[in-house]
Design an enzyme around this catalytic site. Sequence first.
Site, short mmCIF file in Angstrom:
data_model
loop_
_atom_site.label_atom_id
_atom_site.label_comp_id
_atom_site.label_asym_id
_atom_site.label_seq_id
_atom_site.Cartn_x
_atom_site.Cartn_y
_atom_site.Cartn_z
N ASP A 37 -44.48 -17.32 -42.23
CA ASP A 37 -43.44 -18.27 -42.01
C ASP A 37 -42.02 -17.53 -41.12
O ASP A 37 -42.04 -16.49 -41.50
CB ASP A 37 -42.70 -18.79 -43.38
CG ASP A 37 -43.79 -19.76 -43.98
OD1 ASP A 37 -44.82 -19.98 -43.37
OD2 ASP A 37 -43.33 -20.37 -45.14
N HIS A 185 -43.92 -13.75 -44.46
CA HIS A 185 -43.01 -13.99 -43.71
C HIS A 185 -43.01 -13.05 -42.44
O HIS A 185 -42.73 -11.73 -42.71
CB HIS A 185 -41.68 -14.20 -44.41
CG HIS A 185 -41.54 -15.02 -45.44
ND1 HIS A 185 -42.19 -15.23 -46.53
CD2 HIS A 185 -40.84 -16.48 -45.44
CE1 HIS A 185 -41.89 -16.28 -47.44
NE2 HIS A 185 -41.31 -17.00 -46.72
#
Length: 217
Positions: A37, A185
């Site tokens: 992400d 992430h």
Amino acid sequence: MAPTIPIKTPRIIKKLFPRYIWDLYTVSDNKIYLTFDDGPVPHITEFVLDQLDQYNAKATFFCIGDNIHKYPEIFNQILSSGHTVGNHTMNHLKAWKNTNDVYIQNVIDCENIIKEHSKVKSTQRLFRPPYGQISRSKFKTLKNMGYKIVLWDVLSMDWEKTILPEKCLQNVIKSSKKGSIVVFHDSIKASKNLIQTLPLVLEHLTKKGFVFDSIRF
């Protein structure tokens, strides 16, 4: 002290909210689905792509539209490497702090940026709400727009500064199983844990017989 967020999504949560995609379990496939992400981000996303390539691993990147706009070359490296991408809003908005109109428009803005910069075309629409926040009305609108709402089975917690890389590693390798959707992430905030953890995750789970695939419908 780290927030009390469950590393492994409880079964009761999955049963209460069955319309969301929490995992992709199938009897025949021994696959794990790594997701990243908040990118693309220079150096960090490229590091991820290099690590994945070493294991012939495919993944799914839930991108922020503003970052795609800033770094279109890195965004297209993701696509040209055979990975899939999803919408993570234009500006990483919190669903619970924005009206439906504002939030959906932010999703549309991200979608337009994805279309504008994609040299590799895709017809599927994947969406992951920032912070995992979504409301019934926003979900309904996104579903009507053709989006699959993808959440997760396992959180690495790589963004949490109070967690050491060793703990981040254990979060993933102890909780992941066949069909797990795992969250990392490719962001500056998570980079310290990500850089130390991802290579070990790929090595360990590969030795366990898992393969890594991207999310496709």
